[in-house]
Structure formats: C-alpha cells, structure tokens
Design an enzyme around this catalytic site. Sequence first.
Site, PDB file in Angstrom:
ATOM      1  N   ASN A   1      -4.545  13.485   3.371  1.00  0.00           N
ATOM      2  CA  ASN A   1      -3.523  13.707   2.367  1.00  0.00           C
ATOM      3  C   ASN A   1      -3.898  13.403   0.898  1.00  0.00           C
ATOM      4  O   ASN A   1      -3.347  13.037  -0.134  1.00  0.00           O
ATOM      5  CB  ASN A   1      -2.061  13.170   2.615  1.00  0.00           C
ATOM      6  CG  ASN A   1      -2.467  11.571   2.553  1.00  0.00           C
ATOM      7  OD1 ASN A   1      -3.492  11.133   2.550  1.00  0.00           O
ATOM      8  ND2 ASN A   1      -1.189  10.984   3.126  1.00  0.00           N
TER       9      ASN A   1
ATOM     10  N   GLU B   1      -0.968   6.458  -0.957  1.00  0.00           N
ATOM     11  CA  GLU B   1      -0.617   7.400  -0.548  1.00  0.00           C
ATOM     12  C   GLU B   1       0.062   8.312  -1.638  1.00  0.00           C
ATOM     13  O   GLU B   1       0.458   8.079  -2.832  1.00  0.00           O
ATOM     14  CB  GLU B   1       0.578   7.095   0.454  1.00  0.00           C
ATOM     15  CG  GLU B   1       0.251   6.158   1.473  1.00  0.00           C
ATOM     16  CD  GLU B   1      -0.414   7.058   2.807  1.00  0.00           C
ATOM     17  OE1 GLU B   1      -1.133   7.899   2.255  1.00  0.00           O
ATOM     18  OE2 GLU B   1      -0.378   6.393   3.772  1.00  0.00           O
TER      19      GLU B   1
END
Length: 244
Positions: free
Chosen positions: A136, A143
Amino acid sequence: MRILVTDSYEAMSREAAKILAGQIWLWPDTVLGLATGSTPVGMYRELVRLHRDEGLDFSQVTSFNLDEYVGLGREDDQSYQAFMHKQLFDQVNIDVAKTHVPNGKAEDIGAECERYERSIREAGGIDLQVLGIGRNAHIGFNEPDDHFARQTHRVALKESTIRANSRFFEREADVPRYAISMGIGTILKARRILLLANGREKAQAVYDAVLGDITPEHPASILQFHPQAMLILDREAASLLPNV
Ligand code: PGA
C-alpha cells in the site's frame, strides 16, 4: 529520484549493499537508518559477506531502525530488534550500544517516541536511510492516511499490513496491532534515501511512489520531493514504470 533496475533480487541486494558499504568506507562513523522485512535480507547477507571477506568495518557505525511492534522486545523472535541482531548486528563488528531500535515494550509509548526522535537528532541525523515499501506504499509503518506524520509516533496497523506480516507469525491473531514508527518527517530529514523493492506485488506501490500524485494515501510518494532519493528495483517491481 534516481532509479536502478536490476535483473534479480540478488542483484538488487548486491547493488544496495555496495552503496551502504561505500558509505561506510568513506565515512566510518556514518549514521545509517535501517529497515526490516523480507526485502533487505539479501542486502544484509551481502554486507555480512563484505565484513567477513573484505574487512568492511562497522565498529564506528551508528544505526537507527525505522520501526518496532508495540509489545515486542529483543526476546521475541518476531520483534524487529531480534531481526536486526539475527540478520546483521550479531554477524558484524557493530557496537551494539550504537544501534537503536524503538523500544516496543516501553511503558509510555508517547515518551518513547519523543526519546527516539531526540536521539536521532542528537546523533546528528541520519546520513543514509534504507527503506522497503509496503504493497500500500507505506514506508516504515507510515500507513496510508490523511496526513503525513511529522515525527516518530505510534501507529495502528492497517488490516492489509497485518495480513501481509502474518507470514512471520504463527497465527494472524499474534501480529501486534500497533507499532512505533519514524514519521515521514523523520525519514525525509535523512540526507540520502535508498528504497528497495522486488516482486510483482510491489509494482503498483512503486508506480505510485515514482509517478503518482504526492499524497499521504501513498506515503512513499513524498520521496519525489527528496533531493537524494534512489530506488533499486528488480524488473518485476519496476514493471509498471514506463521506459525503464
Ligand atoms: P517486506 O516489507 O520487505 O517484507 O515486503 C516491506 C514493508 O512493508 O515496508
């Protein structure tokens, strides 16, 4: 960004090790930022070989790791501290007192984050930061988010990261849900950055990092703003980039 595409994981690892070794030959007291995960294992193997066969001297090197799971420490096999000892620290002549990994067992995680950030600063900052990249496009444990984290901080891991990392644990339920990670701001302060990626499953993340919009939804995309960032890829990870 400079991009080097290599033919294989082994070639990627050798090229990365050459750059780290060059840094250490030139500046023996360099401050390295180090990464864990599957990607840098071959690079560490090659560095251990260079130490053993060619006398690469780690004795004055300082290191700071990107991240650690909250709740895990040296005695836990899956901790990043244990990983670093196994892959590198126990196999070269680095002074363990000069190696730094966030303390995942600290009672006060917020205070530990501040202490970690301060110790990087007091060491004079990171000269060369090694990064992997998540599917990702996370770097460290930064994140996808609606902002770029400035400093070392506590992170709630995304389900996709927990799933990806469960391969290192007996059960998915054993994967810690939180981690301590350098912030994007911490990473960007490094003077040089070296990001490694291999395999088809990283191709989209690499594309987003190199050619995508610069957005915290693809954390690695911020590296487009870094003046000294280099990517070393294998052909599969580079497969969505045009003209390389
Ligand atoms: P990997 O992890 O090297 O195990 O693929 C990279 C990352 O998540 O940053």
